[in-house]
Scaffold this motif. Structure first.
Motif, short mmCIF file in Angstrom:
data_model
loop_
_atom_site.label_atom_id
_atom_site.label_comp_id
_atom_site.label_asym_id
_atom_site.label_seq_id
_atom_site.Cartn_x
_atom_site.Cartn_y
_atom_site.Cartn_z
N GLN A 192 42.49 41.81 40.47
CA GLN A 192 42.15 40.94 39.35
C GLN A 192 43.32 40.06 38.97
O GLN A 192 43.14 38.89 38.60
N THR A 193 44.53 40.60 39.06
CA THR A 193 45.71 39.80 38.78
C THR A 193 45.85 38.64 39.76
O THR A 193 46.15 37.50 39.38
N ARG A 194 45.59 38.92 41.04
CA ARG A 194 45.66 37.85 42.04
C ARG A 194 44.59 36.79 41.81
O ARG A 194 44.82 35.60 41.97
N ASP A 196 43.26 36.00 38.92
CA ASP A 196 43.63 35.20 37.75
C ASP A 196 44.64 34.12 38.13
O ASP A 196 44.65 33.04 37.51
N GLN A 197 45.47 34.38 39.11
CA GLN A 197 46.47 33.41 39.54
C GLN A 197 45.87 32.34 40.47
O GLN A 197 46.42 31.24 40.58
N ALA A 198 44.76 32.65 41.15
CA ALA A 198 44.11 31.70 42.06
C ALA A 198 42.60 31.80 41.88
O ALA A 198 41.89 32.35 42.73
#
Length: 264
Positions: A192-194, A196-198
Motif C-alpha cells: 500500500q505504501t508503494r 501511494d507513491q505511484a
C-alpha cells in the motif's frame, strides 16, 4: 463424413467463421505437440482393448473449455451430436466417465501442457519483461462455506496497552479490544505504501491483468469449479488458462504462425 438421411448418405457441410475454423484445424492436427510425457494411455497395454489416446481426450476438453462446456456429461453429449466435435475426434465418442477420469487422473500432465504452452508464448516473444501484474480473483469452489478461508491464518490477541492508548475512546468503549491481524499483514502494508507513491500503477495493473480473469469468469458463468481437492481444481484452472491462451495467441498470430511454432 457422411450421415444417413432418409436411407441415403448425405454430405455434411459445416459453416464456421474463420477463427473457429482455425481453432478446429489446430486442435485436430497440432495438439499432439503437448503430449511429450506424463499422460496415461499413450502406449497401449499389451492386453485388453486399447484406451482412448490422450490427444483425443485433450482435444475434447480444450474444445469444451473454448466453448464454455466443462461438464464431462455435457461433453459426452456433444461428442454424439456436435458435428464439429465429431470431426475433431474422428467420430470417437467416449462416455462421461472416461472423460471425467482423464481430467482426474492426468492432472500433473495437463498442468504441464498449460505450462508448455506458456513457454511457447515466451519463445514467440509475446511476453514483455517490463511489467509483471498480479491479480487476486475469487472463484467458487465445491466446499463448505466455512472452509473457504483458514481461520488459523489470523492471529487473535488481546492488547495490554488499551488503557494507556490515546486513541482508546475512538477505538472501543470497552475496557479492551480484540484485534485481528493477518500473519502477513506487513506485506500488504508495504504494498500500500508503494501504491501511494505511484498511484498510476494500479490503473496499469487493471488494464494488464483484470481482463484475463474477467474473461475466465465469464466463460465459467454463474457456477463453481466442478472438481474437488486442490490438485484437481488446479488442473481445472489450467484447462481454463490453456483455452484462454490458445484463443488469445490464435487471435494475435493467426493459425499459420502458431502451427509453425508448434511443429518447431
Amino acid at each position: 463424413m457422411p450421415l444417413r438421411r432418409r436411407g441415403r448418405q448425405a454430405p455434411v457441410r459445416v459453416k464456421t467463421t474463420g477463427i473457429a475454423k482455425e481453432r478446429l484445424f489446430l486442435l485436430r492436427n497440432e495438439i499432439g505437440f503437448a503430449l511429450q510425457g506424463g499422460f496415461a494411455g499413450v502406449v497401449p497395454a499389451e492386453t485388453g482393448r486399447p484406451a482412448y489416446h490422450p490427444a483425443v481426450l485433450l482435444k475434447i476438453y480444450i474444445y469444451g473449455y473454448l466453448n464454455r462446456i466443462q461438464s464431462s456429461r455435457r461433453l459426452e453429449r456433444e461428442t454424439q451430436r456436435n458435428v464439429e466435435l465429431m470431426w475433431l475426434t474422428g467420430r470417437l465418442m467416449p462416455d462421461f466417465k472416461t472423460i471425467a477420469n482423464f481430467r482426474k487422473d492426468n492432472g500433473k500432465a495437463i498442468r504441464g501442457v498449460c505450462r508448455q504452452f506458456v513457454v511457447l508464448c515466451q519463445q514467440l516473444g509475446l511476453f514483455a519483461e517490463a511489467l509483471v501484474a498480479i491479480d487476486g480473483s475469487k472463484f467458487k469452489a465445491v466446499n463448505n462455506r466455512d472452509r473457504n478461508f483458514t481461520i488459523a491464518k489470523l492471529h487473535r490477541y488481546w492488547s495490554s496497552n488499551c488503557q494507556r492508548c490515546a486513541l482508546k475512546d475512538q477505538c472501543t468503549p470497552s475496557a479492551q479490544r480484540r484485534v485481528s491481524r493477518w500473519e502477513h499483514e506487513s506485506v500488504l502494508d508495504a504494498m500500500q505504501t508503494r501504491l501511494d507513491q505511484a498511484p498510476e500503477m494500479m490503473r496499469i495493473r487493471r488494464q494488464t491483468v483484470e481482463h484475463p480473469f474477467g474473461t475466465l469468469k465469464a466463460w465459467m458463468g454463474a457456477t463453481h469449479f466442478l472438481t474437488r481437492t486442490l490438485d484437481r481444481v488446479n488442473t481445472e484452472m489450467s484447462l481454463h488458462v490453456l483455452a484462454y491462451n490458445f484463443k488469445r495467441v490464435l487471435n494475435l498470430l493467426g493459425s499459420g504462425a502458431l502451427m509453425a511454432a508448434m511443429k518447431a
